[in-house]
Design a protein around this motif. Sequence first.
Motif, short mmCIF file in Angstrom:
data_model
loop_
_atom_site.label_atom_id
_atom_site.label_comp_id
_atom_site.label_asym_id
_atom_site.label_seq_id
_atom_site.Cartn_x
_atom_site.Cartn_y
_atom_site.Cartn_z
N ASN A 152 0.78 -1.40 0.22
CA ASN A 152 -0.27 0.01 0.00
C ASN A 152 0.77 1.13 -0.49
O ASN A 152 1.39 1.69 0.64
CB ASN A 152 -1.09 -0.17 1.09
CG ASN A 152 -2.42 1.09 0.94
OD1 ASN A 152 -1.42 1.88 1.27
ND2 ASN A 152 -3.28 0.46 1.41
N ARG A 153 0.11 2.03 -1.04
CA ARG A 153 1.41 2.92 -1.92
C ARG A 153 1.08 4.56 -0.28
O ARG A 153 1.02 6.10 -1.06
CB ARG A 153 2.14 3.59 -3.18
CG ARG A 153 0.30 3.92 -3.64
CD ARG A 153 0.81 3.92 -4.75
NE ARG A 153 0.36 4.26 -5.96
CZ ARG A 153 -0.39 3.70 -7.12
NH1 ARG A 153 -0.41 2.32 -6.59
NH2 ARG A 153 -1.27 3.98 -7.76
N GLY A 154 0.06 4.47 -0.28
CA GLY A 154 -0.43 5.13 0.83
C GLY A 154 -2.24 6.07 0.27
O GLY A 154 -2.93 5.29 0.06
N PHE A 214 3.34 3.36 3.02
CA PHE A 214 4.27 4.64 2.83
C PHE A 214 2.99 5.62 3.14
O PHE A 214 1.85 5.12 3.20
CB PHE A 214 4.21 5.09 1.19
CG PHE A 214 4.79 6.89 1.13
CD1 PHE A 214 6.09 6.70 1.68
CD2 PHE A 214 4.11 7.40 -0.04
CE1 PHE A 214 6.01 8.04 1.96
CE2 PHE A 214 4.68 8.94 0.42
CZ PHE A 214 6.05 8.96 0.79
N SER A 215 3.27 6.67 3.70
CA SER A 215 1.94 7.26 3.77
C SER A 215 0.83 7.51 4.26
O SER A 215 0.93 6.93 5.96
CB SER A 215 1.81 8.40 2.31
OG SER A 215 0.87 9.39 2.47
N ALA A 216 -0.29 7.12 3.60
CA ALA A 216 -1.91 7.34 5.16
C ALA A 216 -1.79 5.68 5.53
O ALA A 216 -2.24 5.37 6.23
CB ALA A 216 -3.01 7.13 3.95
N ALA A 217 -1.12 5.13 4.43
CA ALA A 217 -0.42 3.13 5.01
C ALA A 217 -0.12 2.72 6.21
O ALA A 217 -0.48 2.64 7.53
CB ALA A 217 -0.21 2.39 4.12
N GLU A 218 1.16 4.28 6.46
CA GLU A 218 1.65 4.09 6.90
C GLU A 218 0.69 4.69 8.61
O GLU A 218 1.30 4.33 9.61
CB GLU A 218 3.54 5.12 7.44
CG GLU A 218 4.47 4.36 6.41
CD GLU A 218 5.44 5.18 5.85
OE1 GLU A 218 6.71 4.97 6.22
OE2 GLU A 218 5.49 6.37 5.17
N GLU A 219 0.46 5.77 8.29
CA GLU A 219 -0.45 6.23 9.50
C GLU A 219 -1.84 5.54 9.71
O GLU A 219 -1.77 5.03 11.08
CB GLU A 219 -1.63 7.51 9.07
CG GLU A 219 -1.97 7.84 10.17
CD GLU A 219 -3.19 8.64 9.56
OE1 GLU A 219 -4.79 8.74 10.69
OE2 GLU A 219 -3.96 9.82 8.95
N LEU A 220 -2.39 4.48 9.25
CA LEU A 220 -3.11 3.22 10.02
C LEU A 220 -2.24 2.39 10.56
O LEU A 220 -2.60 2.14 11.44
CB LEU A 220 -3.65 2.30 8.69
CG LEU A 220 -4.20 0.95 8.72
CD1 LEU A 220 -5.79 2.16 9.60
CD2 LEU A 220 -5.26 0.71 7.56
N ALA A 221 -1.16 1.88 10.35
CA ALA A 221 0.23 0.96 11.05
C ALA A 221 -0.02 2.14 11.95
O ALA A 221 0.38 0.93 13.23
CB ALA A 221 0.95 0.70 10.52
#
Length: 301
Positions: A152-154, A214-221
Amino acid sequence: MTTVTMLQPGPVIDDIVGLLTEHYVFPGMAEQLAELLHVRLAEGAYTVAQPEELARLVTADLQSVNGDRHLSLQYHADQVPAKKGAAVLESIRGDFDASLGGAPRVELLDGGIAVLELAPMLFPLEWAAEPLSAALSLISRARALIVDLRGNRGGDPDTVAFVCSYLLDKRTHLNSMYWRGGERTEQSWSQPHVPGARFGGSKPLYVLTSNHTFSAAEELAYDLQQLGRGVIVGEPTRGGAHPREGWTVHPHLEVSIPIGRAINPVSGKNWEGTGVQPDIPCAAAEALQRAHTLARAEMAG
């Protein structure tokens, strides 16, 4: 003999400098970058024939000062519309249609453990609410859940909050966005009610990451990790925590500029530059099997 028409970089660089100065979340850094771009332009570094090559060179310079991976000049093979943000939306629509709305895989593994892959993006919520609601409701009866963010890239922070709403029991403060100049700080909360059924906030939850996440996917994690709700399994993520906007500066070029920064209510920090650090480090290719083993052990215990 064929004559190659050289791209005129001056107007593109001038537009980028103006947008950086007006919008970049770090004004002091914007001034440094503006000076750097003007120096490189004067040196002839951007004298190239193709917009794709200019995008590569300018992106390298934009990211050379503070390593901000959301700061870039993006090349689009098809001519892009002039409206702010329209280039990205147009380019990702095909990905949305080809990935079942961003939930391309729902599977039940041995032991009643569900896998939900969210890829290649967390698409805009107005697009993704229906398919994500269907997928998240489907896995709600599983005994444990593995959310796969390795590819997932965001995407959209509102979609992050939507997904979290299915994985928690009550309305929860997830993240805050600080916008340039301190003019406003906007909080992100999970929703008190969701369409369909919740997986909930008590059953085992594992989140898979890779160095592509990356990005929003990182926020989710990161949000789930900071809340103590999910165990992160895999590789450190790429490290991009600044929400961005896009402006068309050439028929085939869009400049991406971060306009804010994330502040987590638990850590008081974010994952910019460092990435989300896994609780269980392992190679991305091994993460699913590792999480499945951990989930089975947790339920057996």
